[in-house]
Design an enzyme around this catalytic site. Structure first.
Site, PDB file in Angstrom:
ATOM      1  N   CYS A   1      10.721  43.604 -12.828  1.00 16.38           N
ATOM      2  CA  CYS A   1      11.247  43.006 -13.862  1.00 16.38           C
ATOM      3  C   CYS A   1      12.717  43.018 -13.868  1.00 16.38           C
ATOM      4  CB  CYS A   1      10.700  44.020 -15.137  1.00 16.38           C
ATOM      5  SG  CYS A   1      11.463  43.582 -16.720  1.00 16.38           S
TER       6      CYS A   1
ATOM      7  N   CYS B   1      13.121  35.473 -12.839  1.00 13.15           N
ATOM      8  CA  CYS B   1      12.284  36.174 -13.738  1.00 13.15           C
ATOM      9  C   CYS B   1      10.902  36.155 -12.993  1.00 13.15           C
ATOM     10  CB  CYS B   1      11.881  35.647 -15.013  1.00 13.15           C
ATOM     11  SG  CYS B   1      10.747  36.389 -16.016  1.00 13.15           S
TER      12      CYS B   1
END
Length: 281
Positions: free
Chosen positions: A77, A187
């Site tokens: 993340c 991402c």
């Protein structure tokens, strides 16, 4: 002589985005036993104060390691990696691998010097992205797009909700106008959107994410611990690539089928973890 048990890797994310990284690890190291831990109760991390993100990550990862010791931790993340890694590394002797937008390889691959960076609004705002661009892509024209809908569209894919093509086309319009030939998927959720992105950006030659680099780094740490041979041996892992998929909130609808489609069939799915109200598998 007893067979060496499978090396175990914990992959942590706020949602399902880390599955894109887990699939790279599973392909690269077919003998690795994966534990997938998603703090979907705290999703999305970009909307949370940094202190909350740190506390949630440390608490959940610590609980997982206590029950299931692992050889490597992957924080899959971007938001968590920017704020949690120093705290996590100080709290555990287990090697920790984080993720950063793949600016360096993108700068090496672009032919026309025009790069698009697709990231969350939180990542777009962080100075560390400026630093990466200045260090590795100062000679390039870099267009950045941060849009809150992309992560949610990736999460919705698990439930079978198609990506809204017209909205996606509008989101990435600046990339088309600049004629970027390389896009950084900044991402871990975004590789899950790659098929939809290719439809709206047919002129892009290179889609760059961090999955393979993370898998290689995991291999480095497994080698340091004498686990590389077992990681390369499919038989050491058994039938299930993911031994446990743990969700701090409700498990997403159809997540088992979605994971299987990525080559990540889970043996057990637990929700409301670490106080699971239900288990399947």
């Amino acid at each position: 002589m007893s067979e060496q048990p499978a090396p175990r890797v914990l992959v942590f994310d706020s949602g399902v985005g880390g599955l894109s990284v887990a699939s790279c690890i599973a392909r690269e190291w077919p003998g690795v036993e994966l534990i997938y831990l998603a703090d979907n109760l705290g999703f999305p991390y970009g909307d949370q104060p940094e202190t909350v993100v740190v506390e949630r990550c440390l608490s959940l990862i610590s609980a997982a390691l206590e029950k299931m010791p692992c050889h490597v931790i992957v924080v899959a993340c971007n938001t968590a990696s920017t704020v949690v890694l120093p705290h996590l590394r100080a709290s555990t002797p287990v090697p920790v691998v984080g993720v950063v937008p793949a600016i360096k390889p993108a700068a090496a691959q672009t032919r026309n010097g025009r790069i698009g960076v697709l990231a969350t609004p939180a990542t777009i705002r962080r100075p560390y992205l400026d630093n990466l661009v200045n260090e590795f892509a100062a000679h390039c024209q870099v267009e950045r797009i941060g849009h809150p809908g992309l992560v949610r569209w990736a999460e919705d894919l698990v439930r079978g909700v198609p990506v809204p093509g017209q909205e996606l086309q509008e989101v990435v319009a600046a990339f088309r106008q600049l004629e970027v030939d390389t896009v950084v998927l900044g991402c871990t959720h975004y590789p899950l959107l790659k098929d939809a992105l290719k439809e709206v950006l047919p002129g892009v030659d290179h889609w760059v994410d961090s999955g393979q680099a993370i898998a290689r780094r995991v291999g480095h740490w497994l080698q340091e611990q004498g686990q590389l041979e077992a990681a390369q041996n499919h038989q050491s892992r058994g039938h299930w690539p993911v031994q446990q998929a743990l969700f701090s909130g409700p498990a997403p609808d159809h997540v088992e089928e979605f994971m299987a489609g990525l080559g990540l069939a889970p043996r057990i799915i637990s929700e409301q973890w670490p106080n699971p109200s239900d288990q399947t598998g």
